[in-house]
Structures are given as C-alpha cells and as structure tokens.
Design a protein around this motif. Structure first.
Motif, mmCIF file in Angstrom:
data_model
loop_
_atom_site.group_PDB
_atom_site.id
_atom_site.type_symbol
_atom_site.label_atom_id
_atom_site.label_comp_id
_atom_site.label_asym_id
_atom_site.label_seq_id
_atom_site.Cartn_x
_atom_site.Cartn_y
_atom_site.Cartn_z
ATOM 1 N N ALA A 67 0.833 -1.207 0.000
ATOM 2 C CA ALA A 67 0.000 0.000 0.000
ATOM 3 C C ALA A 67 0.869 1.258 0.000
ATOM 4 C CB ALA A 67 -0.934 -0.008 1.210
ATOM 5 N N LEU A 68 1.957 1.248 0.749
ATOM 6 C CA LEU A 68 2.829 2.420 0.813
ATOM 7 C C LEU A 68 3.558 2.670 -0.503
ATOM 8 C CD1 LEU A 68 4.343 2.064 4.375
ATOM 9 C CD2 LEU A 68 2.853 3.889 3.572
ATOM 10 N N THR A 69 4.041 1.603 -1.127
ATOM 11 C CA THR A 69 4.776 1.792 -2.380
ATOM 12 C C THR A 69 3.842 2.002 -3.556
ATOM 13 O OG1 THR A 69 4.888 -0.589 -2.737
ATOM 14 C CG2 THR A 69 6.741 0.435 -1.607
ATOM 15 N N GLY A 70 2.605 1.533 -3.450
ATOM 16 C CA GLY A 70 1.653 1.676 -4.541
ATOM 17 C C GLY A 70 0.880 2.969 -4.496
ATOM 18 N N SER A 71 0.993 3.720 -3.402
ATOM 19 C CA SER A 71 0.252 4.970 -3.290
ATOM 20 C C SER A 71 0.845 6.001 -4.238
ATOM 21 C CB SER A 71 0.308 5.487 -1.850
ATOM 22 O OG SER A 71 -0.490 6.620 -1.721
ATOM 23 N N ASP A 72 -0.001 6.707 -4.941
ATOM 24 C CA ASP A 72 0.463 7.651 -5.951
ATOM 25 C C ASP A 72 0.857 9.010 -5.373
ATOM 26 O OD1 ASP A 72 -2.019 8.533 -5.253
ATOM 27 O OD2 ASP A 72 -2.925 8.266 -7.224
ATOM 28 N N GLY A 73 0.754 9.159 -4.069
ATOM 29 C CA GLY A 73 1.162 10.408 -3.454
ATOM 30 C C GLY A 73 0.075 11.450 -3.387
ATOM 31 N N GLU A 74 -1.070 11.177 -3.967
ATOM 32 C CA GLU A 74 -2.166 12.125 -3.874
ATOM 33 C C GLU A 74 -2.763 12.066 -2.475
ATOM 34 O OE1 GLU A 74 -5.010 11.467 -6.921
ATOM 35 O OE2 GLU A 74 -3.552 11.625 -8.521
ATOM 36 N N THR A 75 -3.449 13.101 -2.097
ATOM 37 C CA THR A 75 -4.044 13.174 -0.775
ATOM 38 C C THR A 75 -5.016 12.022 -0.541
ATOM 39 O OG1 THR A 75 -3.885 15.567 -0.915
ATOM 40 C CG2 THR A 75 -5.290 14.673 0.807
ATOM 41 N N GLY A 76 -5.795 11.664 -1.544
ATOM 42 C CA GLY A 76 -6.751 10.574 -1.398
ATOM 43 C C GLY A 76 -6.081 9.248 -1.148
ATOM 44 N N GLY A 77 -4.937 9.007 -1.797
ATOM 45 C CA GLY A 77 -4.214 7.754 -1.593
ATOM 46 C C GLY A 77 -3.708 7.614 -0.176
ATOM 47 N N TYR A 78 -3.140 8.688 0.361
ATOM 48 C CA TYR A 78 -2.646 8.649 1.733
ATOM 49 C C TYR A 78 -3.799 8.624 2.739
ATOM 50 C CZ TYR A 78 2.037 9.497 -0.041
ATOM 51 O OH TYR A 78 3.233 9.372 -0.684
ATOM 52 N N ALA A 79 -4.884 9.298 2.427
ATOM 53 C CA ALA A 79 -6.039 9.278 3.321
ATOM 54 C C ALA A 79 -6.641 7.879 3.382
ATOM 55 C CB ALA A 79 -7.088 10.286 2.855
ATOM 56 N N ALA A 80 -6.771 7.239 2.223
ATOM 57 C CA ALA A 80 -7.292 5.872 2.200
ATOM 58 C C ALA A 80 -6.356 4.933 2.944
ATOM 59 C CB ALA A 80 -7.481 5.412 0.760
ATOM 60 N N LEU A 81 -5.061 5.121 2.771
ATOM 61 C CA LEU A 81 -4.085 4.289 3.462
ATOM 62 C C LEU A 81 -4.195 4.464 4.977
ATOM 63 C CD1 LEU A 81 -1.689 2.378 3.305
ATOM 64 C CD2 LEU A 81 -0.217 4.375 3.136
ATOM 65 N N GLY A 82 -4.256 5.705 5.427
ATOM 66 C CA GLY A 82 -4.379 5.961 6.861
ATOM 67 C C GLY A 82 -5.661 5.402 7.450
ATOM 68 N N LEU A 83 -6.764 5.615 6.742
ATOM 69 C CA LEU A 83 -8.039 5.081 7.219
ATOM 70 C C LEU A 83 -8.045 3.556 7.205
ATOM 71 C CD1 LEU A 83 -10.509 7.559 5.503
ATOM 72 C CD2 LEU A 83 -10.087 7.325 7.959
ATOM 73 N N GLY A 84 -7.457 2.967 6.175
ATOM 74 C CA GLY A 84 -7.390 1.508 6.093
ATOM 75 C C GLY A 84 -6.564 0.910 7.216
ATOM 76 N N VAL A 85 -5.417 1.503 7.491
ATOM 77 C CA VAL A 85 -4.568 1.017 8.585
ATOM 78 C C VAL A 85 -5.282 1.198 9.923
ATOM 79 C CG1 VAL A 85 -2.430 1.454 9.855
ATOM 80 C CG2 VAL A 85 -2.394 1.338 7.369
ATOM 81 N N GLY A 86 -5.874 2.361 10.116
ATOM 82 C CA GLY A 86 -6.599 2.608 11.367
ATOM 83 C C GLY A 86 -7.740 1.626 11.574
ATOM 84 N N PHE A 87 -8.499 1.373 10.514
ATOM 85 C CA PHE A 87 -9.612 0.434 10.594
ATOM 86 C C PHE A 87 -9.108 -0.967 10.921
ATOM 87 C CE2 PHE A 87 -12.325 -2.726 8.540
ATOM 88 C CZ PHE A 87 -13.548 -2.439 9.116
ATOM 89 N N THR A 88 -8.037 -1.392 10.241
ATOM 90 C CA THR A 88 -7.500 -2.730 10.457
ATOM 91 C C THR A 88 -6.975 -2.901 11.885
ATOM 92 O OG1 THR A 88 -6.897 -2.846 8.126
ATOM 93 C CG2 THR A 88 -5.861 -4.446 9.591
ATOM 94 N N VAL A 89 -6.241 -1.920 12.375
ATOM 95 C CA VAL A 89 -5.704 -1.999 13.734
ATOM 96 C C VAL A 89 -6.837 -2.006 14.761
ATOM 97 C CG1 VAL A 89 -4.368 -0.731 15.466
ATOM 98 C CG2 VAL A 89 -3.468 -1.009 13.154
ATOM 99 N N ALA A 90 -7.803 -1.116 14.595
ATOM 100 C CA ALA A 90 -8.925 -1.069 15.533
ATOM 101 C C ALA A 90 -9.712 -2.376 15.528
ATOM 102 C CB ALA A 90 -9.842 0.101 15.185
ATOM 103 N N LEU A 91 -9.954 -2.912 14.345
ATOM 104 C CA LEU A 91 -10.678 -4.177 14.242
ATOM 105 C C LEU A 91 -9.904 -5.312 14.900
ATOM 106 C CD1 LEU A 91 -13.160 -5.656 13.057
ATOM 107 C CD2 LEU A 91 -11.808 -6.038 10.997
ATOM 108 N N HIS A 92 -8.582 -5.312 14.704
ATOM 109 C CA HIS A 92 -7.777 -6.375 15.307
ATOM 110 C C HIS A 92 -7.740 -6.253 16.832
ATOM 111 C CE1 HIS A 92 -4.955 -9.642 15.390
ATOM 112 N NE2 HIS A 92 -4.176 -8.937 16.173
#
Length: 117
Positions: A67-92
């Motif tokens: 996810a980090l290397t595939g992100s295109d650097g746009e704000t949406g890519g980093y926002a989706a990455l942050g939200l995805g990581v947060g969701f995964t950690v919280a769920l776990h």
C-alpha cells in the motif's frame, strides 16, 4: 442446436470441452486439498508452529508495504491508506482475529481506493 445453447463457437465440440473442464476441476480440487491432507504430517513441526505465529503479522506487513509503495502520493491515496490502517488496527484490537482483520481491512481499503477517493 445444443452448441448454440451452450454458447460455444460452432467448431468447438461439447463433449471434449466438458471432459477438459472436468479434468481441470479435479486437478484444482486435488491441489487445494493436498495441503490439508499433508497437514497431519506437520502438526508436531516447530517450523509450522512458528509460521502459524508469525504469518499473520507478516501478511499485514506485506500489505502495508504494498500500500505504501503503490500509493500515488495524492491526498486521497494517503487518506485511504491511513483510514485503512486505522480500521485494520482497531478491528484487530477489538476482535483479536488476524484473519478477520486482514480480510476486512483489505476490503475496506479497496473500497476506499476504488469508490471513495
């Protein structure tokens, strides 16, 4: 005509096609069942026990690097990455299930990347 109803081109015969698909089906099922059949020989293995402990974290780390290397650097890519990581950690932390966290976290991230951002 049977071939027209089967959706096959006119020069393709139905019986050989069905036989080939049956063989492919049998090989696929056998290959997917093989690890479960072989598992009884590895139940006492220290390597398999160790892999069972470290693989969930390893899979999450690989997904994170992807996810980090595939992100295109746009704000949406980093926002989706942050939200995805947060969701995964919280769920776990909530459910303590690596399989559920990996599956739903990946699904959540894919939905964010493809339909939200």
């Amino acid at each position: 005509m049977i071939l027209a109803s089967a959706g096959l081109p006119e020069d393709v015969q139905l019986l050989p096609t069905v036989l080939i698909l049956a063989v492919l089906f049998a090989v696929t099922v056998a290959l997917r069942a093989l690890p479960f059949a072989a598992l009884r020989f590895f139940r006492e293995s220290e390597l398999v026990t160790w892999l069972g402990l470290v693989m969930p974290a390893g899979v999450m780390a690989i997904l994170m690097v992807y996810a980090l290397t595939g992100s295109d650097g746009e704000t949406g890519g980093y926002a989706a990455l942050g939200l995805g990581v947060g969701f995964t950690v919280a769920l776990h932390l909530w459910k303590r299930s690596a399989s559920l966290s990996i599956l739903l976290g990946t699904l959540f991230y894919v939905v964010l990347v493809n339909w939200v951002f």
